[in-house]
Design an enzyme around this catalytic site. Structure first.
Site, PDB file in Angstrom:
ATOM      1  N   SER A 247      -1.573  -2.446 -14.148  1.00  0.00           N
ATOM      2  CA  SER A 247      -0.574  -2.884 -15.143  1.00  0.00           C
ATOM      3  C   SER A 247      -1.228  -3.621 -16.314  1.00  0.00           C
ATOM      4  CB  SER A 247       0.497  -3.751 -14.490  1.00  0.00           C
ATOM      5  OG  SER A 247      -0.071  -4.798 -13.747  1.00  0.00           O
ATOM      6  N   HIS A 277       0.053  -0.054  -6.312  1.00  0.00           N
ATOM      7  CA  HIS A 277       0.014  -1.297  -7.112  1.00  0.00           C
ATOM      8  C   HIS A 277       1.292  -2.095  -6.809  1.00  0.00           C
ATOM      9  CE1 HIS A 277      -1.103  -4.027 -10.206  1.00  0.00           C
ATOM     10  NE2 HIS A 277      -0.651  -3.386 -11.270  1.00  0.00           N
ATOM     11  N   HIS A 324      -7.494  -4.276  -1.000  1.00  0.00           N
ATOM     12  CA  HIS A 324      -7.550  -4.611  -2.428  1.00  0.00           C
ATOM     13  C   HIS A 324      -8.816  -4.028  -3.033  1.00  0.00           C
ATOM     14  CE1 HIS A 324      -7.319  -6.904  -6.150  1.00  0.00           C
ATOM     15  NE2 HIS A 324      -6.039  -6.992  -5.873  1.00  0.00           N
ATOM     16  N   ARG A 333      -2.717 -15.614  -3.189  1.00  0.00           N
ATOM     17  CA  ARG A 333      -1.293 -15.493  -3.545  1.00  0.00           C
ATOM     18  C   ARG A 333      -0.472 -15.262  -2.270  1.00  0.00           C
ATOM     19  NH1 ARG A 333      -1.750 -10.659  -7.745  1.00  0.00           N
ATOM     20  NH2 ARG A 333      -2.874  -9.875  -5.932  1.00  0.00           N
ATOM     21  N   ASP A 379       1.464  -8.654  -1.927  1.00  0.00           N
ATOM     22  CA  ASP A 379       2.694  -7.929  -1.620  1.00  0.00           C
ATOM     23  C   ASP A 379       3.105  -7.997  -0.154  1.00  0.00           C
ATOM     24  OD1 ASP A 379       3.044  -7.013  -4.287  1.00  0.00           O
ATOM     25  OD2 ASP A 379       1.401  -5.620  -3.964  1.00  0.00           O
TER      26      ASP A 379
HETATM   27  N1  AMX Z   1      -4.241   1.197   4.633  1.00  0.00           N
HETATM   28  C1  AMX Z   1      -4.894   2.337   4.932  1.00  0.00           C
HETATM   29  N2  AMX Z   1      -5.997   2.768   4.279  1.00  0.00           N
HETATM   30  C2  AMX Z   1      -6.459   1.985   3.314  1.00  0.00           C
HETATM   31  C3  AMX Z   1      -5.842   0.757   2.963  1.00  0.00           C
HETATM   32  C4  AMX Z   1      -4.682   0.385   3.653  1.00  0.00           C
HETATM   33  N3  AMX Z   1      -4.025  -0.728   3.361  1.00  0.00           N
HETATM   34  N4  AMX Z   1      -6.543   0.202   1.951  1.00  0.00           N
HETATM   35  C5  AMX Z   1      -7.553   1.057   1.664  1.00  0.00           C
HETATM   36  N5  AMX Z   1      -7.496   2.124   2.482  1.00  0.00           N
HETATM   37  C6  AMX Z   1      -8.341   3.312   2.457  1.00  0.00           C
HETATM   38  C7  AMX Z   1      -8.242   3.957   1.085  1.00  0.00           C
HETATM   39  O1  AMX Z   1      -7.070   4.758   0.971  1.00  0.00           O
HETATM   40  C8  AMX Z   1      -9.527   4.734   1.017  1.00  0.00           C
HETATM   41  O2  AMX Z   1      -9.360   5.902   1.759  1.00  0.00           O
HETATM   42  P1  AMX Z   1     -10.016   7.302   1.300  1.00  0.00           P
HETATM   43  O3  AMX Z   1     -11.498   7.070   1.411  1.00  0.00           O
HETATM   44  O4  AMX Z   1      -9.477   8.300   2.268  1.00  0.00           O
HETATM   45  O5  AMX Z   1      -9.587   7.556  -0.108  1.00  0.00           O
HETATM   46  C9  AMX Z   1     -10.505   3.815   1.755  1.00  0.00           C
HETATM   47  O6  AMX Z   1      -9.686   2.948   2.572  1.00  0.00           O
HETATM   48  C10 AMX Z   1     -11.362   2.969   0.844  1.00  0.00           C
HETATM   49  O7  AMX Z   1     -10.508   2.227  -0.009  1.00  0.00           O
HETATM   50  P2  AMX Z   1     -10.945   0.805  -0.589  1.00  0.00           P
HETATM   51  O8  AMX Z   1     -12.195   1.014  -1.391  1.00  0.00           O
HETATM   52  O9  AMX Z   1     -10.984  -0.208   0.482  1.00  0.00           O
HETATM   53  O10 AMX Z   1      -9.694   0.431  -1.514  1.00  0.00           O
HETATM   54  P3  AMX Z   1      -9.391   0.926  -3.004  1.00  0.00           P
HETATM   55  O11 AMX Z   1     -10.051   0.012  -3.946  1.00  0.00           O
HETATM   56  O12 AMX Z   1      -9.656   2.380  -3.163  1.00  0.00           O
HETATM   57  O13 AMX Z   1      -7.801   0.744  -3.064  1.00  0.00           O
HETATM   58  C11 AMX Z   1      -5.743  -0.383  -2.717  1.00  0.00           C
HETATM   59  C12 AMX Z   1      -7.211  -0.530  -3.131  1.00  0.00           C
HETATM   60  C13 AMX Z   1      -5.030  -1.711  -2.938  1.00  0.00           C
HETATM   61  C14 AMX Z   1      -5.084   0.687  -3.584  1.00  0.00           C
HETATM   62  C15 AMX Z   1      -5.709   0.015  -1.216  1.00  0.00           C
HETATM   63  O14 AMX Z   1      -6.255  -1.025  -0.428  1.00  0.00           O
HETATM   64  C16 AMX Z   1      -4.291   0.338  -0.732  1.00  0.00           C
HETATM   65  O15 AMX Z   1      -3.869   1.483  -0.877  1.00  0.00           O
HETATM   66  N6  AMX Z   1      -3.560  -0.660  -0.137  1.00  0.00           N
HETATM   67  C17 AMX Z   1      -2.181  -0.468   0.284  1.00  0.00           C
HETATM   68  C18 AMX Z   1      -1.254  -0.504  -0.911  1.00  0.00           C
HETATM   69  C19 AMX Z   1      -1.135  -1.925  -1.459  1.00  0.00           C
HETATM   70  O16 AMX Z   1      -0.927  -2.884  -0.748  1.00  0.00           O
HETATM   71  N7  AMX Z   1      -1.244  -2.034  -2.801  1.00  0.00           N
HETATM   72  C20 AMX Z   1      -1.050  -3.335  -3.495  1.00  0.00           C
HETATM   73  C21 AMX Z   1      -2.354  -3.933  -4.014  1.00  0.00           C
HETATM   74  C22 AMX Z   1      -2.104  -5.217  -4.752  1.00  0.00           C
HETATM   75  C23 AMX Z   1      -1.328  -4.948  -5.994  1.00  0.00           C
HETATM   76  O17 AMX Z   1      -1.804  -4.275  -6.890  1.00  0.00           O
HETATM   77  N8  AMX Z   1      -0.131  -5.414  -6.099  1.00  0.00           N
END
Ligand code: AMX
Length: 448
Positions: A247, A277, A324, A333, A379
Site C-alpha cells: 500500500s 497484505h 512477513h 503491533r 493482522d
Molecule cells: N502460511 C503458509 N505459507 C506461508 C506463510 C503463511 N503464513 N507465510 C509464508 N509462507 C510461504 C510463502 O507462501 C512462500 O511459499 P512458496 O515458496 O510456495 O511461494 C514461502 O513460505 C516463503 O515465503 P516468505 O519468504 O517467508 O514470505 P514472503 O515474503 O514471500 O511473503 C507474506 C510474506 C506476508 C505475504 C506471507 O508470509 C503470507 O502470505 N502470510 C499470510 C498472509 C498475511 O498474513 N499477510 C499480512 C502481512 C502483513 C500485512 O501486510 N498486513
C-alpha cells in the site's frame, strides 16, 4: 474545493521549515554521492519481489526485522508514551500522532488541538460521494467502495488544479499537503458511512464536530466507549510500516508520476485489499470462524487446532496473520494489541483462541518449513478487538486498516514532493538475459 486558497497553519509552516532544512541533504546525496554503491541486486531479488533491495527512502518510519517498526525513531511503546492525551482518553489522539509522523516532533497538547480544528474545517464530505456509494451494488466489497469514494473525490484535488495552472515544482509539497489534509479529514465519515449503509440497515449517524478523529469515527459507527480509544489505537498502529509494503509503495509510485493524492491513495487502497497484505485481517477472522463452524461452534483443543493448521497448509493456502516479508519476530503491533486485550478483554473466548493459535502456529509453520518467519503479524490480533466491540462484519476490517494507513502514506507523499523525489522507473530485464548472466556467473560490464 479545488481552487481554495492555500492555507497557512502552524503545522504547515513548521513542515515547510522542516522540508527546507532537509532538502539540501537529499540534493547533496543525489548530486555528489549518486554513484556510491549501497547494494547489489541478485536474480532471486529480481524474480522474488525485490526483497531487501534498498531503493526506497523515508524518514517517517523504519522497520527492523528483529525489533519491528519505529515511527520517527520511536518504538510503539515509546510513541504511545510520548504523545499527549486529552482528559479521559486512554490513547493519544490520531491528530497528535499525525503531527509527530509528519514533522518528527512530539506535539504539545495545543499543537495537536490545532490539527483537530484544521481537520474539522475540512471534514465535510461532498454529497456526490454518498451518491456514488449508493449507486454501487450493496454486496460490493467495502474496500472497493472505500477506494471508489476516494477516487470519486479526485475532482477536488488542489494538486491537480494548481498543476494545471502551472504550479512551480517547489510548491508541489504544499498542494500535496492540502490534498492530504482534505482527504484525511473526510476518511472517518466515508468509512463509517460505508459500514452503516452496508450492515446497519442504511441508517446513518452525523459527525459530531466536538469529537476528534478516533472519537468521531466511533460515534459515526454507532459504537459506545471505549471504541473511541480502540479506534485511536487501531489507526495509529496501522499507519505506517516503512515504504516497501504494497500500500505504501503503490501510493508512492503512483504519486511519483505526479498523479494527485486522490489517485495515489485510491491505488494504495487497492493494494491493501489483497489477501497477502491488508485483507489478511478479515481472512484471520474468516479462518477462525471456519474452524469453529467445523466443530459445531466449539473452541478447538490445541490438537484440533494443529490439525486445522495442517489442513490449511496442505490445501495450498497460507495461514493468515502469520509470516512477513521483512519481520523475523513477533510483530510489535501484534504485541501492542495483545496487551490491550490482556488488559480489557482477558476472558474473551476469541482472544483465548487467538492466543492458542499463537502457541501452536509457529511450530506448525516451522515444521512445514517454507515461511522465513513463522511469527504473527498485525493482522492476527486486530480482528479480535473489533469483534469484541461489536464489529462482526469482518470484511470491513481492511477499510479500518485503510483509514489508519492513510496517515502514513499521505505523510510520505507530502515529503516525497517536498524533497523532489523522481518519477519511479526501475529497469526490467528479460528471462533470456537472466539465463545468460546466470551461466556467466553474473552480469559483467554494461553490455545491456
Ligand atoms: N502460511 C503458509 N505459507 C506461508 C506463510 C503463511 N503464513 N507465510 C509464508 N509462507 C510461504 C510463502 O507462501 C512462500 O511459499 P512458496 O515458496 O510456495 O511461494 C514461502 O513460505 C516463503 O515465503 P516468505 O519468504 O517467508 O514470505 P514472503 O515474503 O514471500 O511473503 C507474506 C510474506 C506476508 C505475504 C506471507 O508470509 C503470507 O502470505 N502470510 C499470510 C498472509 C498475511 O498474513 N499477510 C499480512 C502481512 C502483513 C500485512 O501486510 N498486513
Amino acid at each position: 474545493m479545488a481552487n481554495a486558497k492555500p492555507r497557512t497553519t502552524a503545522l504547515k509552516a513548521k513542515l515547510f521549515e522542516k522540508i527546507e532544512a532537509f532538502r539540501p541533504r537529499t540534493q547533496k546525496l543525489n548530486k555528489e554521492f549518486g554513484n556510491v554503491v549501497i547494494d547489489s541486486v541478485n536474480i532471486g531479488q529480481a524474480i522474488g519481489g525485490a526483497r531487501d533491495v534498498r531503493c526506497l527512502v523515508t524518514d517517517i518510519s523504519y522497520l527492523d526485522p528483529q525489533e519491528g517498526i519505529r515511527f520517527r525513531g520511536k518504538t510503539i511503546p515509546e510513541t504511545f508514551a510520548a504523545l499527549p492525551r486529552k482528559a479521559g482518553f486512554e490513547q493519544p489522539t490520531v491528530e497528535s500522532f499525525f503531527y509527530f509522523l509528519l514533522t518528527g516532533d512530539v506535539p504539545t497538547a495545543e499543537q495537536a488541538l490545532e490539527v483537530e480544528a484544521d481537520w474539522r474545517s475540512r471534514a465535510e464530505v461532498p454529497a456526490y460521494v454518498f451518491d456514488v456509494l449508493r449507486a454501487m451494488p450493496r454486496d460490493t466489497h467495502p474496500m472497493t467502495m472505500f477506494s471508489t469514494a476516494v477516487l470519486a473525490m479526485q475532482r477536488e484535488s488542489v494538486f491537480a488544479h494548481r498543476y494545471a495552472e502551472g504550479m512551480k515544482k517547489t510548491d508541489y509539497w504544499d498542494a500535496t499537503y492540502e490534498d492530504a489534509m482534505n482527504l484525511l479529514a473526510k476518511l472517518p465519515h466515508i468509512a463509517a458511512y460505508i459500514y452503516r449503509m452496508k450492515y446497519k440497515g442504511d441508517t446513518h449517524i452525523e459527525p459530531d464536530a466536538k469529537l476528534d478523529f478516533g472519537g468521531n469515527f466511533a460515534h459515526m459507527m454507532g459504537i459506545a466507549k471505549p471504541y473511541d480509544d480502540v479506534s485511536r489505537m487501531y489507526f495509529i498502529l496501522h499507519s505506517d510500516h516503512e515504504s516497501g509494503n504494497v500500500s505504501a509503495h503503490t501510493t508512492h509510485l503512483v504519486a511519483s508520476a505526479l498523479s494527485d493524492p486522490y489517485y495515489a491513495f485510491s491505488a494504495g487502497l487497492n493494494g491493501l485489499a489483497g489477501p497477502l497484505h491488508g485483507l489478511a485481517n478479515q481472512e484471520v477472522l474468516g479462518w477462525i470462524q471456519n474452524v469453529m463452524k467445523k466443530l459445531g461452534g466449539k473452541i478447538p483443543t490445541e490438537e484440533e487446532l494443529k490439525a486445522f493448521l495442517w489442513d490449511t497448509l496442505k490445501g495450498g493456502q497460507v495461514i493468515p496473520g502469520y509470516g512477513h516479508a521483512v519481520l523475523r519476530k513477533t510483530d510489535p503491533r501484534y504485541t501492542a494489541q495483545m496487551e490491550y486485550c490482556q488488559k480489557h478483554l482477558p476472558d474473551d473466548p476469541l482472544f483465548k483462541l487467538v492466543n492458542m493459535i499463537y502457541k501452536v502456529a509457529p511450530g506448525v509453520l516451522t515444521e512445514h518449513g517454507k515461511t522465513k518467519n513463522p511469527w504473527p503479524n498485525v493482522d492476527a490480533q486486530s480482528g479480535v478487538i473489533q469483534w469484541y466491540y461489536g464489529v462482526r462484519e469482518w470484511d470491513f476490517y481492511t477499510v479500518e486498516f485503510g483509514v489508519g494507513r492513510a496517515l502514513g502514506v499521505l505523510a510520505n507523499i507530502v515529503w516525497d514532493r517536498g524533497l523532489g523525489y523522481a518519477i519511479e522507473r526501475p529497469k526490467s530485464v528479460t528471462t533470456a538475459m537472466l539465463e545468460q548472466w546466470a551461466a556467466a556467473g553474473g552480469r559483467k560490464g554494461k553490455e545491456e
